[in-house]
Design a protein around this motif. Sequence first.
Motif, mmCIF file in Angstrom:
data_model
loop_
_atom_site.group_PDB
_atom_site.id
_atom_site.type_symbol
_atom_site.label_atom_id
_atom_site.label_comp_id
_atom_site.label_asym_id
_atom_site.label_seq_id
_atom_site.Cartn_x
_atom_site.Cartn_y
_atom_site.Cartn_z
ATOM 1 N N LYS A 111 0.833 -1.209 0.000
ATOM 2 C CA LYS A 111 0.000 0.000 0.000
ATOM 3 C C LYS A 111 0.869 1.260 0.000
ATOM 4 O O LYS A 111 0.419 2.344 -0.360
ATOM 5 C CB LYS A 111 -0.929 0.010 1.213
ATOM 6 C CG LYS A 111 -1.926 -1.137 1.226
ATOM 7 C CD LYS A 111 -3.077 -0.898 0.276
ATOM 8 C CE LYS A 111 -4.038 -2.070 0.301
ATOM 9 N NZ LYS A 111 -5.168 -1.909 -0.598
ATOM 10 N N ASN A 137 -4.408 -1.535 6.085
ATOM 11 C CA ASN A 137 -3.072 -1.305 5.516
ATOM 12 C C ASN A 137 -2.988 -0.037 4.675
ATOM 13 O O ASN A 137 -2.004 0.700 4.754
ATOM 14 C CB ASN A 137 -2.653 -2.514 4.674
ATOM 15 C CG ASN A 137 -2.330 -3.713 5.543
ATOM 16 O OD1 ASN A 137 -1.829 -3.564 6.661
ATOM 17 N ND2 ASN A 137 -2.631 -4.907 5.059
ATOM 18 N N LYS A 214 0.889 1.544 -7.698
ATOM 19 C CA LYS A 214 0.838 0.078 -7.661
ATOM 20 C C LYS A 214 1.309 -0.553 -8.971
ATOM 21 O O LYS A 214 1.820 -1.666 -8.986
ATOM 22 C CB LYS A 214 -0.578 -0.380 -7.325
ATOM 23 C CG LYS A 214 -0.980 -0.072 -5.874
ATOM 24 C CD LYS A 214 -2.282 -0.769 -5.541
ATOM 25 C CE LYS A 214 -2.681 -0.533 -4.096
ATOM 26 N NZ LYS A 214 -3.907 -1.275 -3.747
ATOM 27 N N TYR A 235 -2.184 -12.617 -7.891
ATOM 28 C CA TYR A 235 -2.299 -11.451 -7.004
ATOM 29 C C TYR A 235 -3.524 -11.592 -6.100
ATOM 30 O O TYR A 235 -4.594 -12.003 -6.571
ATOM 31 C CB TYR A 235 -2.445 -10.217 -7.910
ATOM 32 C CG TYR A 235 -2.648 -8.930 -7.174
ATOM 33 C CD1 TYR A 235 -1.561 -8.222 -6.698
ATOM 34 C CD2 TYR A 235 -3.929 -8.434 -6.951
ATOM 35 C CE1 TYR A 235 -1.741 -7.031 -6.005
ATOM 36 C CE2 TYR A 235 -4.115 -7.245 -6.259
ATOM 37 C CZ TYR A 235 -3.015 -6.556 -5.791
ATOM 38 O OH TYR A 235 -3.192 -5.394 -5.112
ATOM 39 N N GLY A 238 -8.545 -7.642 -3.661
ATOM 40 C CA GLY A 238 -9.654 -7.089 -2.877
ATOM 41 C C GLY A 238 -10.346 -6.104 -3.800
ATOM 42 O O GLY A 238 -11.212 -6.463 -4.598
ATOM 43 N N GLY A 239 -9.912 -4.828 -3.730
ATOM 44 C CA GLY A 239 -10.368 -3.842 -4.709
ATOM 45 C C GLY A 239 -9.771 -4.133 -6.083
ATOM 46 O O GLY A 239 -10.268 -3.661 -7.098
ATOM 47 N N GLY A 240 -8.688 -4.884 -6.093
ATOM 48 C CA GLY A 240 -8.065 -5.303 -7.356
ATOM 49 C C GLY A 240 -7.192 -4.242 -7.999
ATOM 50 O O GLY A 240 -6.755 -4.395 -9.136
ATOM 51 N N VAL A 241 -6.888 -3.177 -7.239
ATOM 52 C CA VAL A 241 -6.137 -2.063 -7.828
ATOM 53 C C VAL A 241 -4.756 -2.505 -8.307
ATOM 54 O O VAL A 241 -4.283 -2.084 -9.363
ATOM 55 C CB VAL A 241 -5.969 -0.914 -6.808
ATOM 56 C CG1 VAL A 241 -5.270 0.269 -7.448
ATOM 57 C CG2 VAL A 241 -7.316 -0.493 -6.287
ATOM 58 N N GLY A 242 -4.115 -3.361 -7.516
ATOM 59 C CA GLY A 242 -2.784 -3.832 -7.900
ATOM 60 C C GLY A 242 -2.832 -4.558 -9.234
ATOM 61 O O GLY A 242 -1.954 -4.383 -10.081
ATOM 62 N N GLY A 300 -7.294 -7.803 4.160
ATOM 63 C CA GLY A 300 -7.101 -6.858 3.050
ATOM 64 C C GLY A 300 -7.911 -7.211 1.809
ATOM 65 O O GLY A 300 -8.144 -6.369 0.953
ATOM 66 N N THR A 377 1.772 -9.294 -0.846
ATOM 67 C CA THR A 377 1.486 -7.873 -0.660
ATOM 68 C C THR A 377 1.918 -7.314 0.695
ATOM 69 O O THR A 377 1.844 -6.096 0.896
ATOM 70 C CB THR A 377 -0.020 -7.637 -0.861
ATOM 71 O OG1 THR A 377 -0.729 -8.702 -0.226
ATOM 72 C CG2 THR A 377 -0.381 -7.603 -2.340
#
Length: 400
Positions: A111, A137, A214, A235, A238-242, A300, A377
């Motif tokens: 993060k 996080n 990210k 990966y 969660g939000g999947g931003v990575g 997370g 992560t």
Amino acid sequence: MKSFISALVCPKCQKRYDHREIRHLCECGSPLLVEYDLAGAGKQVNPLAIKSRPASLWRYAELLPVLDTSNIVTLGEGWTPLHTLDRLGAQYGFGTLYLKDEGIIPTGTFKARGAAVGISKAKELGVRHVAMPTNGNAGAAWSVYAARAGIAAHILMPEDAPLITRNEIVAAGAEVHLVKGLISDCGKILARSIPAHLWYDASTLKEPYRIEGKKTMGYEIVEQLGWKVPDVIAYPAGGGVGLIGIYKALKEMRELGWIGEKLPRLVAVQAAGCAPIVEAFQKKAAESQFFPNSQTVAFGINVPKALGDSLVLESLYETGGCAIAVEDTEILEAVLELARTEGCFICPEGAAVFAALKKLRAGDWLKAHESAVLLNTGAGIKYPGALSFDLPYCPIDGSV
Ligand SMILES: Cc1ncc(COP(=O)(O)O)c(C=O)c1O
Ligand SMILES: [Zn+2]
């Protein structure tokens, strides 16, 4: 090193916005993505030039959104190690198994990447107050980077979010409110509160810049492999931003000509107790549905409905990847297996990825000759409550 940012662009309706102004979502409600003049950047920088740069994510400055380097807020984030897991790789018959270890980054989770770039850009845009909902996080990372930038942070978090992250946020001087609910409830409260305070909404994907931080995980993996792509990158989503970020980085590198046409198959790993992306993937849907009563030890990735779900799913479909869920018991077993066999004590979210990769290898979705990157992560030491052991006492006058 100059940024080649050119605009903010809506991936849904293609509307473009000026990147020199504060902008959150598109008018159509979609998250916005940062666009670069890649032709211009390609003339200015190349892999050879990057090689000799400092070991931080700012080595990719041309492809990051900060215009004036004096606005960079840094604690030394990025360029984390890419280990090979030789013993586990051999045990489970992987071609080559890598672990990208974000556990050693400032604040102990990836993060920090989104926070470093997000806060730097917020500073550049003249922001004085940031606000966000968090599972812990992200709030911890944004609070410390905000403190370093002299920006006030306002954080909403579920009451059962990990205590260690709560303490980090308070220690960094942020204003914290606990919520008897999930991160989605925190987000709703925040959306109602922001207009009255004129805070900068730093909720996942409501500001376009954390993705840019990210995405550097994608650049680093490829650079660390000698500008070659692995077959698979998995990966914890969660939000999947990575994942959205890594996919964006891969497409940018392809357009720059730094990698070939073929992209790695991207894998979204979720906990069985919160698997909206997996359910959507199984139905070949373009969007996910809210996942009710979600629960998992991997806090997370307890995100019942992600704002960027369609972008996550697109990254899976377009690369021939997949989404897969694992049980909490498998996650905790994987934490121990990685720590005992490879000396890598990683977070439950990262361990979920190992549990998933084992399944994908056993089912031959991942072939024996293929290479896979397990994206860890965060650090296991950020989750002191996840494991508990009954240990024998030795009498004080005894021996062992
Ligand atoms: C350790 C850890 N892993 C993974 C995630 C999921 O991140 P993303 O929003 O990129 O899916 C989080 C989010 O809080 C996290 O804290
Ligand atoms: Zn739009």
